[in-house]
Design a protein around this motif. Structure first.
Motif, PDB file in Angstrom:
ATOM      1  N   TYR A 104      62.876   2.518  35.471  1.00 32.04           N
ATOM      2  CA  TYR A 104      63.567   2.063  34.489  1.00 32.04           C
ATOM      3  C   TYR A 104      63.531   0.727  34.021  1.00 32.04           C
ATOM      4  N   LEU A 105      63.312  -0.186  35.044  1.00 29.04           N
ATOM      5  CA  LEU A 105      63.190  -1.709  34.443  1.00 29.04           C
ATOM      6  C   LEU A 105      62.008  -1.981  33.867  1.00 29.04           C
ATOM      7  N   MET A 106      60.650  -1.238  34.324  1.00 28.02           N
ATOM      8  CA  MET A 106      59.397  -1.018  33.684  1.00 28.02           C
ATOM      9  C   MET A 106      59.486  -0.760  32.367  1.00 28.02           C
ATOM     10  N   ILE A 107      60.324   0.210  32.012  1.00 27.97           N
ATOM     11  CA  ILE A 107      60.281   0.639  30.569  1.00 27.97           C
ATOM     12  C   ILE A 107      61.543   0.105  29.845  1.00 27.97           C
ATOM     13  N   ALA A 108      62.792  -0.283  30.218  1.00 33.33           N
ATOM     14  CA  ALA A 108      63.820  -0.502  29.613  1.00 33.33           C
ATOM     15  C   ALA A 108      63.766  -2.158  29.202  1.00 33.33           C
ATOM     16  N   ILE A 109      63.059  -3.059  30.282  1.00 29.61           N
ATOM     17  CA  ILE A 109      62.951  -4.461  29.972  1.00 29.61           C
ATOM     18  C   ILE A 109      61.560  -4.778  30.068  1.00 29.61           C
ATOM     19  N   SER A 110      60.564  -3.939  30.298  1.00 29.41           N
ATOM     20  CA  SER A 110      59.261  -4.046  30.541  1.00 29.41           C
ATOM     21  C   SER A 110      58.936  -5.161  31.673  1.00 29.41           C
ATOM     22  N   ASP A 111      59.572  -4.774  32.734  1.00 31.80           N
ATOM     23  CA  ASP A 111      59.469  -5.763  33.916  1.00 31.80           C
ATOM     24  C   ASP A 111      58.033  -5.583  34.560  1.00 31.80           C
ATOM     25  N   ASN A 112      57.337  -6.772  34.488  1.00 26.13           N
ATOM     26  CA  ASN A 112      55.985  -6.483  35.017  1.00 26.13           C
ATOM     27  C   ASN A 112      55.779  -6.346  36.444  1.00 26.13           C
ATOM     28  N   THR A 113      56.740  -6.779  37.243  1.00 31.96           N
ATOM     29  CA  THR A 113      56.698  -6.846  38.844  1.00 31.96           C
ATOM     30  C   THR A 113      57.301  -5.169  39.016  1.00 31.96           C
ATOM     31  N   ALA A 114      58.101  -4.843  38.276  1.00 26.80           N
ATOM     32  CA  ALA A 114      58.244  -3.235  38.546  1.00 26.80           C
ATOM     33  C   ALA A 114      57.321  -2.282  38.236  1.00 26.80           C
ATOM     34  N   SER A 115      56.680  -2.983  36.975  1.00 26.79           N
ATOM     35  CA  SER A 115      55.229  -1.852  36.525  1.00 26.79           C
ATOM     36  C   SER A 115      54.474  -1.814  37.821  1.00 26.79           C
ATOM     37  N   ASN A 116      54.174  -3.313  38.363  1.00 28.85           N
ATOM     38  CA  ASN A 116      53.098  -3.211  39.337  1.00 28.85           C
ATOM     39  C   ASN A 116      53.512  -2.460  40.650  1.00 28.85           C
ATOM     40  N   ALA A 117      54.682  -2.491  40.925  1.00 27.16           N
ATOM     41  CA  ALA A 117      55.214  -1.628  41.972  1.00 27.16           C
ATOM     42  C   ALA A 117      55.075   0.024  41.765  1.00 27.16           C
ATOM     43  N   CYS A 118      55.224   0.280  40.269  1.00 24.52           N
ATOM     44  CA  CYS A 118      55.088   1.662  40.049  1.00 24.52           C
ATOM     45  C   CYS A 118      53.693   2.097  40.178  1.00 24.52           C
ATOM     46  N   ILE A 119      52.728   1.055  39.688  1.00 19.65           N
ATOM     47  CA  ILE A 119      51.484   1.417  39.861  1.00 19.65           C
ATOM     48  C   ILE A 119      50.887   1.766  41.434  1.00 19.65           C
ATOM     49  N   ARG A 120      51.423   0.641  42.113  1.00 15.60           N
ATOM     50  CA  ARG A 120      51.081   0.812  43.464  1.00 15.60           C
ATOM     51  C   ARG A 120      51.668   2.136  44.096  1.00 15.60           C
ATOM     52  N   GLY A 190      64.360   6.123  25.824  1.00 14.70           N
ATOM     53  CA  GLY A 190      65.470   6.012  25.011  1.00 14.70           C
ATOM     54  C   GLY A 190      66.439   4.794  25.256  1.00 14.70           C
ATOM     55  N   ARG A 191      66.184   4.022  26.447  1.00 19.88           N
ATOM     56  CA  ARG A 191      66.901   2.921  27.002  1.00 19.88           C
ATOM     57  C   ARG A 191      66.167   1.606  26.541  1.00 19.88           C
ATOM     58  N   GLN A 192      65.022   1.725  26.092  1.00 13.94           N
ATOM     59  CA  GLN A 192      64.326   0.565  25.735  1.00 13.94           C
ATOM     60  C   GLN A 192      65.000  -0.167  25.061  1.00 13.94           C
ATOM     61  N   HIS A 193      64.949  -1.855  25.448  1.00 12.67           N
ATOM     62  CA  HIS A 193      65.901  -2.781  24.828  1.00 12.67           C
ATOM     63  C   HIS A 193      65.310  -3.285  23.576  1.00 12.67           C
ATOM     64  N   ASP A 194      64.027  -3.176  23.299  1.00 15.02           N
ATOM     65  CA  ASP A 194      63.123  -3.763  22.224  1.00 15.02           C
ATOM     66  C   ASP A 194      63.132  -2.736  21.223  1.00 15.02           C
ATOM     67  N   LEU A 195      63.859  -3.027  20.131  1.00 10.80           N
ATOM     68  CA  LEU A 195      63.941  -2.323  18.951  1.00 10.80           C
ATOM     69  C   LEU A 195      63.445  -2.774  17.769  1.00 10.80           C
ATOM     70  N   ASP A 196      62.745  -4.101  17.843  1.00 14.60           N
ATOM     71  CA  ASP A 196      62.323  -4.688  16.777  1.00 14.60           C
ATOM     72  C   ASP A 196      61.240  -4.214  15.740  1.00 14.60           C
ATOM     73  N   MET A 197      60.445  -3.091  16.184  1.00 16.79           N
ATOM     74  CA  MET A 197      59.421  -2.619  15.350  1.00 16.79           C
ATOM     75  C   MET A 197      59.697  -1.373  14.661  1.00 16.79           C
ATOM     76  N   LEU A 198      59.187  -0.459  15.318  1.00 15.47           N
ATOM     77  CA  LEU A 198      59.440   1.056  14.747  1.00 15.47           C
ATOM     78  C   LEU A 198      60.857   1.600  14.469  1.00 15.47           C
ATOM     79  N   ALA A 199      61.702   0.919  15.263  1.00 16.11           N
ATOM     80  CA  ALA A 199      63.225   1.401  15.209  1.00 16.11           C
ATOM     81  C   ALA A 199      64.030   0.362  14.243  1.00 16.11           C
ATOM     82  N   ARG A 200      63.519  -0.629  13.719  1.00 18.58           N
ATOM     83  CA  ARG A 200      64.298  -1.789  13.082  1.00 18.58           C
ATOM     84  C   ARG A 200      64.885  -1.068  11.688  1.00 18.58           C
ATOM     85  N   ARG A 201      64.143  -0.016  11.153  1.00 22.35           N
ATOM     86  CA  ARG A 201      64.757   0.293   9.847  1.00 22.35           C
ATOM     87  C   ARG A 201      65.057   1.774   9.641  1.00 22.35           C
ATOM     88  N   LEU A 202      65.103   2.477  10.839  1.00 21.21           N
ATOM     89  CA  LEU A 202      65.383   3.853  11.099  1.00 21.21           C
ATOM     90  C   LEU A 202      66.701   4.202  10.471  1.00 21.21           C
TER      91      LEU A 202
END
Length: 266
Positions: A104-120, A190-202
């Motif tokens: 969840y942290l990897m996707i929702a807030i793009s946490d790099n440490t969580a992402s590395n833990a998921c890769i591991r 669906g829980r990603q916090h960054d909605l500044d690009m594709l989602a900004r004018r939907l």
């Protein structure tokens, strides 16, 4: 995508934004019938955080295979703690988290440490196998996340717009893993916090579930756009924009054009 009046508009937007050292790629696919459109979709770009969607899929495929329990709590390996986006790098090293929460942290807030833990947890080979199995022919996972730009010799993760669309279409169509796992992946996206690009004018009737990625000079977004008229997998990749706001505006205009075919009013 039987009514494709929106695609010439996307080609126009991309053409106007390209040049002067700028690169733009756009790809989209309707899940209902597989109809796809692409502009520079096979060109690899530095992936930034968009490749985390492939890590998410690999993690769930490993869980489906009985190799992982996503409820298992994991302490963060010191080697996985890096800066950049996220919060875990600055939290207590004594904490342990269920793999589901790390995903969840990897996707929702793009946490790099969580992402590395998921890769591991999934294994780099599993991520690469997942990418190959889901049609990501022009994308590569070469390294973990660094929390900074790579130096010479450290390798570069790459993605192509067509590949991200193939991955998202598999998640949206319950083919990336088991149907239950794909549903959990869509919920996380669906829980990603960054909605500044594709989602900004939907429009109000169209929802977005996806993952962005950015680095200096890079601004990417990809996701599933869902409306009364169906579901689209889409990706916009940009490189060379000095002002990230211009890249965000371009992606927002592309998202609005894509939404025309699924907002239920056309």
């Amino acid at each position: 995508m039987t009514d494709e009046r929106w695609w010439p508009e996307i080609e126009r937007l991309a053409a106007e934004a390209s040049g002067r050292g700028r690169r733009v790629a756009v790809a989209a696919r309707r899940l209902a019938d597989g109809t796809a459109r692409s502009l520079n979709g096979d060109r690899p770009f530095p992936a930034a955080s968009t490749i985390k969607v492939a890590v998410l899929a690999a993690l769930h495929r490993a869980a489906d295979a009985g190799e992982l329990d996503l409820r298992e709590r994991r302490a963060i390996d010191p080697a996985d703690r890096v800066g950049g986006s996220g919060v875990l790098a600055w939290m207590s090293p004594r904490l342990a988290f269920p793999l589901d929460d790390l995903a969840y942290l990897m996707i929702a807030i793009s946490d790099n440490t969580a992402s590395n833990a998921c890769i591991r947890a999934a294994g780099e080979d599993r991520v690469r196998e997942t990418m190959a199995a889901l049609g990501m022919a022009n994308s590569r996972l070469e390294r973990r996340f660094l929390g900074r730009l790579p130096t010479a010799g450290e390798g570069e993760n790459t993605v192509a717009a067509d590949d991200l669309v193939a991955l998202l279409a598999a998640i949206g169509g319950d083919r990336a893993a088991s149907p239950a796992a794909c549903a959990r992946m869509r919920e996380a996206l669906g829980r990603q916090h960054d909605l500044d690009m594709l989602a900004r004018r939907l429009p109000a009737g169209v929802s977005f579930a996806g993952k962005s990625g950015w680095l200096p000079g890079l601004a990417h977004d990809c996701g599933l756009l869902s409306g009364p008229g169906g579901v689209l997998a889409a990706a916009v990749l940009t490189e060379g924009f000095d002002d990230p706001y211009e890249a965000h505006e371009l992606a927002g205009a592309v998202g609005a054009a894509l939404a025309e075919s699924i907002d239920g009013r056309r």
